[in-house]
Design a protein around this motif. Structure first.
Motif, mmCIF file in Angstrom:
data_model
loop_
_atom_site.group_PDB
_atom_site.id
_atom_site.type_symbol
_atom_site.label_atom_id
_atom_site.label_comp_id
_atom_site.label_asym_id
_atom_site.label_seq_id
_atom_site.Cartn_x
_atom_site.Cartn_y
_atom_site.Cartn_z
ATOM 1 N N GLU A 1 -10.342 1.465 13.258
ATOM 2 C CA GLU A 1 -10.863 2.810 13.560
ATOM 3 C C GLU A 1 -12.364 2.878 13.297
ATOM 4 O O GLU A 1 -13.121 3.478 14.062
ATOM 5 N N ALA B 1 -10.316 11.094 13.987
ATOM 6 C CA ALA B 1 -11.097 10.064 13.294
ATOM 7 C C ALA B 1 -12.511 10.575 13.023
ATOM 8 O O ALA B 1 -13.074 10.357 11.946
ATOM 9 N N TYR B 2 -13.092 11.273 13.994
ATOM 10 C CA TYR B 2 -14.410 11.895 13.768
ATOM 11 C C TYR B 2 -14.335 12.866 12.592
ATOM 12 O O TYR B 2 -15.226 12.930 11.757
ATOM 13 N N LEU C 1 -15.033 3.695 16.244
ATOM 14 C CA LEU C 1 -15.376 5.112 16.052
ATOM 15 C C LEU C 1 -16.605 5.545 16.847
ATOM 16 O O LEU C 1 -16.617 6.595 17.479
ATOM 17 N N ARG D 1 -12.222 12.910 10.071
ATOM 18 C CA ARG D 1 -12.104 12.221 8.782
ATOM 19 C C ARG D 1 -13.436 11.599 8.386
ATOM 20 O O ARG D 1 -13.861 11.694 7.231
ATOM 21 N N ALA D 2 -14.109 10.970 9.354
ATOM 22 C CA ALA D 2 -15.398 10.349 9.047
ATOM 23 C C ALA D 2 -16.410 11.431 8.655
ATOM 24 O O ALA D 2 -17.181 11.267 7.701
ATOM 25 N N SER E 1 -11.503 6.621 4.805
ATOM 26 C CA SER E 1 -10.253 7.183 5.302
ATOM 27 C C SER E 1 -9.910 6.671 6.706
ATOM 28 O O SER E 1 -8.964 7.141 7.319
ATOM 29 N N LEU E 2 -10.676 5.700 7.192
ATOM 30 C CA LEU E 2 -10.391 5.105 8.494
ATOM 31 C C LEU E 2 -10.047 3.626 8.303
ATOM 32 O O LEU E 2 -10.614 2.967 7.431
ATOM 33 N N PHE F 1 -16.258 4.011 6.550
ATOM 34 C CA PHE F 1 -15.518 5.212 6.186
ATOM 35 C C PHE F 1 -14.171 4.849 5.547
ATOM 36 O O PHE F 1 -13.367 4.129 6.145
ATOM 37 N N GLU G 1 -16.245 12.625 5.214
ATOM 38 C CA GLU G 1 -16.856 11.735 4.226
ATOM 39 C C GLU G 1 -18.383 11.811 4.244
ATOM 40 O O GLU G 1 -19.011 11.853 3.194
ATOM 41 N N ASN G 2 -18.979 11.784 5.425
ATOM 42 C CA ASN G 2 -20.442 11.679 5.486
ATOM 43 C C ASN G 2 -20.976 12.211 6.820
ATOM 44 O O ASN G 2 -21.236 11.448 7.744
#
Ligand SMILES: Nc1ncnc2c1ncn2[C@@H]1O[C@H](COP(=O)(O)OP(=O)(O)O)[C@@H](O)[C@H]1O
Ligand SMILES: [Mg+2]
Lengths: 288, 240
Positions: free
Chosen positions: B105, A168-169, B109, A171-172, B100-101, B98, A175-176
């Motif tokens: 999530e 998840a980190y 996060l 993927r996040a 994609s989450l 985000f 993005e940014n």
């Protein structure tokens, strides 16, 4: 006839497994670090050579090499990220491309100097020698292993990215990154670890390739062009896209070899050109 | 929230803060402070540097100088993840959900940065809409739901100082009211907040003090008890 087709499809699947492993690493690295890691081919070659050197000079066998080589080469990658790539952060990605291109030339030059241009062969591990007659074709056991192991590693990576906290980190961060860091995540360390992981995947592919192809200083350059085509077709930064496209491109190559062999080397680039015209972000990519 | 007689400690003390995006010099020496449990607004016209002030506190600008004390620790030289870990929670103006989450999530996060973070139960109690949208991709939520999510996730981390950038922007009046109730509840829990608002009517009853920003400088500070008398002046300042 059927036998020849099945044979080419198997070759395609094997090549596709390597494309998938390599383009997965490239995609993960590009997604997070925004670095086009041109050194990926050289890192794959390094994996094959480390395994070969380990066997030839230290007597370290295939199975240990499969575990140790990605670790060693991955750590080298992490050091490289920390000391060199990091300094280019925030600049045009072209600088990262140039740096990793330069590293490729240096690595290939060093290995040519030390080991010559001709190939070294690496024996198939005894456990995986021989094969099975499937009736319509002979399936060498090692090749079946390569396909299964690559697909397993690719799917495992995908699961980690989709289902875990680190994923998840990732993927996040793709993005940014600055925002993720402002939320308290140590993004610089994530960059290092992710680069190391991508490089370790390349080294893993290199070890797997050693018993199939000759271990030569230029083996990475031969495959990396294809892998970049895969990444362009699949979409830069898409994880599942790079796995599926890697296998698919291998199969297309194999099929072309069967139906019209002279076109086999160019068909992938024709597909790439078409994708660039029709879907510039790639099949699975998001335009950014 | 503090014992009688003991002045509440300063959670944030900013002195002479300059900030740059590349070559553009945006903040020209910002000075302000926020005490524990206070709600303070930064008021100014568009482009006056309110968002940049929050970003500069978090280290999200290319360069900054001056002093930023967070709970007494100097943060000017820290990388932004260590600033967050001093207990600073951030709701960015563009919300920063985000894509994609999934919503959940996104919610879970962020790493914990303090010990008094809210549990999921309590958060879903405060924002019931989010519970129903748990599995949806974060950016499929409506604007209001995304804003709730952006607030909820920093509450989970246990941050004690919240930087809230235009949380009411573009939202329907009902949702703005809900957000007002949330801010009031957080204030009762003793959280310290900096509100950047265009919507002065939303911010006025919630805040203890108001700082006016113009072209990257703090030009005035208005405490709650002077507010009523100075409303026309503030409207003039904001150009409303
Ligand atoms: N990323 C950026 N790069 C360069 N200039 C910026 C950037 N972001 C904002 N600015 C400029 O900084 C000034 C202050 O912007 P901002 O802090 O966003 O204002 P506010 O939040 O008060 O509307 C504006 O003049 C804006 O154009
Ligand atoms: Mg703003």
């Amino acid at each position: 006839m059927l036998q020849a087709l099945a044979g080419q499809l198997l070759v395609g699947l094997i090549n596709g497994s390597f494309y998938a492993l390599l383009s997965l690493g490239l995609a993960v690295i590009f997604g997070l670090l925004n670095v086009v890691n041109f050194a990926h081919g050289a890192q794959y070659m390094l994996g094959a050579f480390v395994a070969w050197i380990g066997l030839t000079y230290l007597g370290i066998g295939y199975w240990w090499a499969l575990v140790l080589t990605p670790l060693v080469v991955g750590v080298l990658g992490m050091v490289f990220e920390r000391l060199c790539l990091r300094r280019l952060q925030g600049l045009d990605p072209l600088y990262g491309l140039l740096l990793t291109f330069g590293v490729t030339l240096v690595l290939e030059g060093l290995f040519q100097n030390a080991f010559g241009i001709s190939g070294n062969s690496y024996p198939v591990p005894s456990l995986l020698q021989g094969g099975t007659n499937l009736g319509f074709m002979f399936l060498p056991r090692y090749r079946a292993w390569v396909v299964v192991a690559s697909v397993a590693v690719c799917l495992g990576s995908w699961l980690v990215i989709e289902k875990t906290r680190f994923g998840a980190y990732l993927r996040a961060g793709t993005e940014n990154p600055p925002l993720l860091q402002a939320f308290g995540v140590n993004v610089p360390v994530m960059f290092t670890v992710t680069y190391g992981y991508g490089v370790a995947l390349a080294a893993f592919a290199g070890v797997m390739a050693a018993p199939i192809y000759q271990v030569t200083p230029l083996m990475g350059s031969n495959v990396i062009m294809m892998v970049f085509a895969v990444v362009v077709i699949g979409g830069m930064g898409s994880i599942l896209g790079s796995i599926v496209t890697g296998l698919g491109v291998g199969l297309i190559e194999g099929l072309t070899k069967f139906f019209y062999a002279p076109a086999a080397d160019v068909v992938v680039f024709v597909v790439m050109a078409l994708v660039l015209l029709l879907r510039p972000a790639g099949f699975f990519g998001r335009s950014r | 929230m503090t014992d009688a007689g003991v002045p509440p400690a300063e959670v944030l003390h900013v002195t002479g803060l300059h900030a740059f995006y590349g070559e553009s010099h945006i903040l020209h020496g910002i000075d302000f402070h926020v005490k524990a449990g206070e709600v303070v607004t930064l008021l100014g016209r568009n482009g006056s540097g309110r968002t940049t002030t929050l970003k500069a506190i978090l280290g999200l600008v290319s360069r900054r100088t001056g002093s930023i004390l967070i709970n007494g620790r100097e943060a000017i030289g820290l990388p932004s993840h260590l600033i967050a870990r001093l207990g600073v929670g951030y709701c960015p103006e563009e919300r920063g959900i985000f894509a994609s989450l999934s919503a959940e999530e996104n919610l879970t996060l962020l790493p914990k940065v303090g010990s008094h973070g809210m549990g999921l139960e309590e958060i879903y109690g405060m924002f019931p809409g989010l519970n129903e949208r748990r599995k949806s991709p974060g950016t499929r939520l409506s604007g209001g739901e995304q804003q709730m999510l952006a607030m909820a996730r920093v509450l989970r981390t246990g941050s004690s100082l919240l930087l809230l950038d235009e949380i009411t922007e573009g939202l329907a009046p009902v949702i703005v009211q809900t957000l007002g109730r949330v801010v009031r509840r957080l204030r009762e829990r003793g959280l310290t907040m900096i509100l950047v608002e265009q919507n002065f009517r939303f911010a006025a009853p919630l805040a203890d003090r108001h700082y006016l920003i113009e072209r990257g400088r703090i030009t005035d500070m208005i405490p709650k008890d002077e507010l009523e008398r100075r409303v026309p002046e503030i409207h003039g300042f904001l150009g409303v």
